[in-house]
Write an enzyme that holds these catalytic residues in place. Sequence first.
Site, mmCIF file in Angstrom:
data_model
loop_
_atom_site.group_PDB
_atom_site.id
_atom_site.type_symbol
_atom_site.label_atom_id
_atom_site.label_comp_id
_atom_site.label_asym_id
_atom_site.label_seq_id
_atom_site.Cartn_x
_atom_site.Cartn_y
_atom_site.Cartn_z
ATOM 1 N N HIS A 148 0.149 7.668 -0.443
ATOM 2 C CA HIS A 148 -1.284 6.952 -0.329
ATOM 3 C C HIS A 148 -1.418 6.083 -1.809
ATOM 4 C CE1 HIS A 148 -5.759 6.937 -0.985
ATOM 5 N NE2 HIS A 148 -5.381 5.950 -0.064
ATOM 6 N N HIS A 167 -6.505 12.584 -2.448
ATOM 7 C CA HIS A 167 -7.446 12.077 -1.309
ATOM 8 C C HIS A 167 -7.030 12.984 0.082
ATOM 9 C CE1 HIS A 167 -6.718 8.754 -4.239
ATOM 10 N NE2 HIS A 167 -7.933 8.669 -4.307
HETATM 11 FE FE1 FES Z 1 -2.497 11.275 -1.904
HETATM 12 FE FE2 FES Z 1 -4.250 9.553 -1.997
HETATM 13 S S1 FES Z 1 -2.791 9.841 -3.518
HETATM 14 S S2 FES Z 1 -3.980 10.889 -0.435
#
Ligand code: FES
Length: 92
Positions: free
Chosen positions: A12, A34
Amino acid sequence: GDVVAFSNICTHMGCPLGTIYSPEHKLLGPCLCHFTTFDLTNRGIVVIGQATEDLPQIQLELEDSTGDIYATGVMGLVYGHRSNLDALGAVE
Ligand code: FES
Protein backbone atom coordinates in the site's frame (compact mmCIF):
# COMPACT_ATOMS: atom_id res chain seq x y z
CA GLY A 1 6.56 -27.51 -1.89
CA ASP A 2 5.67 -26.03 1.47
CA VAL A 3 8.34 -23.33 1.82
CA VAL A 4 7.36 -19.86 0.61
CA ALA A 5 8.83 -16.40 0.96
CA PHE A 6 7.38 -12.95 0.45
CA SER A 7 8.48 -9.36 0.64
CA ASN A 8 7.60 -7.96 4.06
CA ILE A 9 7.06 -4.42 2.76
CA CYS A 10 3.40 -3.51 2.52
CA THR A 11 2.30 -2.82 -1.06
CA HIS A 12 0.00 0.00 0.00
CA MET A 13 2.48 2.65 1.15
CA GLY A 14 5.58 0.69 2.08
CA CYS A 15 5.25 0.21 5.82
CA PRO A 16 7.25 -2.75 7.15
CA LEU A 17 5.09 -5.76 7.95
CA GLY A 18 7.81 -7.24 10.12
CA THR A 19 6.74 -10.37 11.85
CA ILE A 20 3.03 -9.68 12.20
CA TYR A 21 2.20 -13.23 11.22
CA SER A 22 -0.74 -15.41 12.23
CA PRO A 23 0.40 -19.05 12.03
CA GLU A 24 -3.14 -20.27 12.67
CA HIS A 25 -4.52 -18.54 9.56
CA LYS A 26 -1.20 -18.17 7.67
CA LEU A 27 -1.84 -14.45 7.23
CA LEU A 28 0.72 -11.65 7.28
CA GLY A 29 -0.66 -8.49 8.87
CA PRO A 30 -2.53 -6.44 9.70
CA CYS A 31 -0.08 -3.79 8.58
CA LEU A 32 0.35 -1.33 11.43
CA CYS A 33 -0.17 1.66 9.11
CA HIS A 34 -3.56 0.99 7.49
CA PHE A 35 -4.37 -2.61 8.41
CA THR A 36 -3.89 -4.48 5.12
CA THR A 37 -3.56 -8.24 5.64
CA PHE A 38 -2.10 -10.70 3.10
CA ASP A 39 -2.81 -14.43 2.62
CA LEU A 40 0.51 -16.31 2.37
CA THR A 41 -1.20 -19.56 1.30
CA ASN A 42 -2.68 -17.89 -1.79
CA ARG A 43 0.16 -16.00 -3.55
CA GLY A 44 0.08 -13.14 -1.03
CA ILE A 45 -3.30 -11.79 -2.07
CA VAL A 46 -4.86 -8.94 -0.13
CA VAL A 47 -7.61 -10.29 2.12
CA ILE A 48 -8.53 -6.98 3.75
CA GLY A 49 -7.24 -3.44 3.86
CA GLN A 50 -6.09 -0.53 1.73
CA ALA A 51 -3.52 -2.21 -0.55
CA THR A 52 -4.54 -2.96 -4.13
CA GLU A 53 -1.47 -5.04 -5.03
CA ASP A 54 -0.68 -8.51 -3.74
CA LEU A 55 2.48 -9.10 -1.73
CA PRO A 56 5.45 -9.85 -4.01
CA GLN A 57 6.46 -13.50 -3.74
CA ILE A 58 10.12 -14.42 -3.62
CA GLN A 59 11.11 -17.05 -6.18
CA LEU A 60 12.99 -19.89 -4.48
CA GLU A 61 15.22 -22.65 -5.78
CA LEU A 62 16.27 -25.80 -3.94
CA GLU A 63 19.83 -27.08 -4.25
CA ASP A 64 19.21 -30.83 -4.27
CA SER A 65 22.72 -31.85 -3.23
CA THR A 66 22.80 -29.71 -0.08
CA GLY A 67 19.14 -29.06 0.66
CA ASP A 68 19.85 -25.32 0.72
CA ILE A 69 17.17 -22.93 -0.51
CA TYR A 70 18.10 -19.79 -2.46
CA ALA A 71 16.11 -16.70 -3.36
CA THR A 72 16.48 -16.17 -7.10
CA GLY A 73 13.92 -13.51 -7.96
CA VAL A 74 10.82 -11.57 -7.05
CA MET A 75 7.40 -12.02 -8.64
CA GLY A 76 5.83 -8.59 -8.34
CA LEU A 77 6.90 -5.05 -7.62
CA VAL A 78 8.42 -4.23 -4.23
CA TYR A 79 7.04 -0.92 -2.97
CA GLY A 80 9.50 1.95 -3.29
CA HIS A 81 12.36 0.05 -4.93
CA ARG A 82 13.82 1.81 -7.94
CA SER A 83 15.25 -1.49 -9.18
CA ASN A 84 11.70 -2.58 -10.09
CA LEU A 85 11.88 -0.12 -12.96
CA ASP A 86 15.46 -1.03 -13.86
CA ALA A 87 14.37 -4.62 -14.48
CA LEU A 88 11.73 -3.39 -16.91
CA GLY A 89 14.26 -1.29 -18.80
CA ALA A 90 12.33 1.85 -17.80
CA VAL A 91 15.22 3.63 -16.07
CA GLU A 92 18.52 4.60 -17.62
FE1 FES B 1 0.25 -1.04 4.88
FE2 FES B 1 -1.02 1.15 4.23
S1 FES B 1 1.09 0.87 4.35
S2 FES B 1 -1.84 -0.76 4.73
